[in-house]
Enzyme design. Structure first.
Site, PDB file in Angstrom:
ATOM      1  N   ASP A 191     -71.645  16.060  46.266  1.00 42.53           N
ATOM      2  CA  ASP A 191     -72.394  16.907  45.344  1.00 42.53           C
ATOM      3  C   ASP A 191     -73.158  16.019  44.361  1.00 42.53           C
ATOM      4  O   ASP A 191     -72.746  14.889  44.105  1.00 42.53           O
ATOM      5  CB  ASP A 191     -71.402  17.799  44.584  1.00 42.53           C
ATOM      6  N   LYS A 218     -75.329  26.001  47.389  1.00 41.66           N
ATOM      7  CA  LYS A 218     -75.231  24.697  48.060  1.00 41.66           C
ATOM      8  C   LYS A 218     -73.777  24.354  48.389  1.00 41.66           C
ATOM      9  O   LYS A 218     -73.458  23.998  49.524  1.00 41.66           O
ATOM     10  CB  LYS A 218     -75.859  23.596  47.185  1.00 41.66           C
ATOM     11  N   THR A 219     -72.898  24.469  47.390  1.00 41.72           N
ATOM     12  CA  THR A 219     -71.486  24.170  47.622  1.00 41.72           C
ATOM     13  C   THR A 219     -70.910  25.132  48.662  1.00 41.72           C
ATOM     14  O   THR A 219     -70.158  24.734  49.562  1.00 41.72           O
ATOM     15  CB  THR A 219     -70.698  24.269  46.297  1.00 41.72           C
ATOM     16  N   ARG A 227     -74.891  33.332  41.536  1.00 37.44           N
ATOM     17  CA  ARG A 227     -73.855  33.032  40.520  1.00 37.44           C
ATOM     18  C   ARG A 227     -74.006  33.949  39.310  1.00 37.44           C
ATOM     19  O   ARG A 227     -73.022  34.478  38.795  1.00 37.44           O
ATOM     20  CB  ARG A 227     -73.933  31.570  40.075  1.00 37.44           C
ATOM     21  N   THR A 243     -79.755  19.289  42.885  1.00 32.46           N
ATOM     22  CA  THR A 243     -80.671  20.214  42.221  1.00 32.46           C
ATOM     23  C   THR A 243     -82.005  19.508  41.994  1.00 32.46           C
ATOM     24  O   THR A 243     -82.963  20.122  41.559  1.00 32.46           O
ATOM     25  CB  THR A 243     -80.108  20.636  40.844  1.00 32.46           C
TER      26      THR A 243
END
Ligand SMILES: Nc1ncnc2c1ncn2[C@@H]1O[C@H](COP(=O)(O)OP(=O)(O)OP(=O)(O)O)[C@@H](O)[C@H]1O
Ligand SMILES: [Mg+2]
Length: 371
Positions: free
Chosen positions: A117, A72-73, A225, A166
């Site tokens: 965020d 997302k980031t 990640r 999220t």
């Protein structure tokens, strides 16, 4: 365990740890073409951005939702880069008062991308201010208190809000409706993770063969990640063992040492399944009893171990307690005894892991309430 000594996060935890935060920037793809996977979101987003470029206007507001570590980031940064626009970064928890948001909004420049965020964690007054800013590009600044308070309208330059969450389900409808485009990120396939790893290995100057990429990808729980984190552990292992070219054997030896197995289960995951099967004959057993059997808090078992086990279709949650599925027995190299198999609901084997995660109705239909 005291507050000063926080327990180290599991190697397969999806949330960013301090090391991830320190190194992730270097591994983030910078444009849409380098962003692996998420084909649907990528294609739709690319259209949104292209259209706004053709119109010469700032892009529609974009909401990105999905589990931690899926990009997302990274996508928010790519949006700004693709629009050739400056990027401002803030987060829901940082905006406690409407004034905090007003200060940020009033300093935006034309076309700027504002990345918000954890947008579901913004305060209610700030959220209401955001509605107006998103829709009309203006805010009312409240001056003074009580009956004498006055609202001073402030025009804002057109900007693009990129919100990330999220927990899309926690966003109020009016906020969700104000986004022109919503992209929901899905877990990555093993093949896609191999591509992520290939790119990261190149940037990290590592020599890794295809079989090793597949080995690491298979243990990464569908999450870039985690894939990058496991790659760094493999790199450490290879360095210490003086290995230049990393092959599948080296990768699996390294990850076995860190106790991340071929399906991405770690020690806690396996001990939950082992306890369920060896101590309770596969269940059903209540969460608190299961937790005692593995020597953990019920909350740890429920929030750390279970989500992935359910997603992988190895564990079922029923009103009578937890059960190990045939996949769990198989994963531990055990055969499910016929009488255990016979007691399992037939539908349990026909439902996809995804639906196990979302709905317990299949299980509710056969199980008795936990007493
Ligand atoms: N599609 C992708 N292609 C290549 N790398 C990716 C991709 N998605 C994520 N990554 C890598 O994974 C790491 C984590 O991604 P990112 O920080 O964007 O996740 P996130 O969804 O914002 O997570 P969180 O919810 O914890 O904030 C990044 O460093 C990036 O390098
Ligand atoms: Mg993020």
């Amino acid at each position: 365990m005291t507050d000063e000594q926080p327990e180290e996060a599991p190697l397969v935890a999806p949330a960013a740890d301090p090391e991830d935060r320190a190194v992730e920037a270097a591994l983030r793809p910078r444009n849409l073409d380098d962003f692996v996977g998420q084909k649907r979101v990528r294609r739709q987003l690319s259209l949104v951005l292209e259209a706004s470029r053709l119109r010469g206007r700032s892009a529609d507001h974009v909401l990105l939702s999905g589990p931690p570590g899926l990009g997302k980031t990274t996508l928010a940064m790519i949006i700004a880069a693709e629009m050739n626009a400056p990027l401002r970064i803030t987060s829901g928890p940082a905006i406690q008062h409407a004034g905090d948001l007003a200060a940020i909004l009033s300093s935006l420049t034309e076309g700027e991308v504002l990345f918000l965020d954890e947008i579901h964690r913004m305060s209610r007054p700030a959220e209401e201010m955001l509605y107006m800013a998103m829709e009309d590009f203006r805010v009312d600044i409240i001056v003074g208190k009580g009956p004498g308070a006055t609202a001073i309208p402030l025009e804002l330059p057109p900007f693009t809000l990129v919100g990330a969450t999220t927990r899309a389900g926690l966003l109020p409808g009016p906020l969700r409706d104000r986004f022109g485009f919503t992209g929901h990120l899905e877990f990555y396939s093993t093949e896609e993770l191999e591509l992520v790893l290939r790119r990261s290995a190149m940037l990290m100057d590592m020599k890794v063969n295809s079989a090793a990429f597949a080995e690491i990808a298979g243990r990464s729980r569908g999450t870039p990640r985690i894939a990058n984190r496991l790659l760094r552990r493999v790199r450490d292992w290879a360095l210490v063992h003086g290995i230049d070219l990393i092959d599948a054997r080296a990768a699996s030896a390294a990850l076995d040492m860190y106790e991340v197995d071929a399906r991405g289960l770690d020690r806690l995951d396996r001990s939950v399944l082992t306890a369920l099967i060896t101590k309770f004959n596969g269940g059903p057993v209540g969460l608190s009893t299961l937790a005692i059997a593995v020597g953990e808090e019920p909350e740890t078992v429920e929030t750390v171990a279970e989500p992935y086990l359910v997603r992988e279709g190895m564990l079922g949650r029923t009103p009578r307690g937890r059960i190990a599925t045939a996949a769990a027995w198989k994963h531990l190299g055990l055969e499910m005894p016929p009488h255990v198999a016979a007691a399992m609901p037939e539908d349990l084997f026909s439902v996809a892991p995804e639906s196990l995660l979302d709905s317990e109705s299949v299980l509710d239909s056969w199980a008795q309430p936990e007493s």
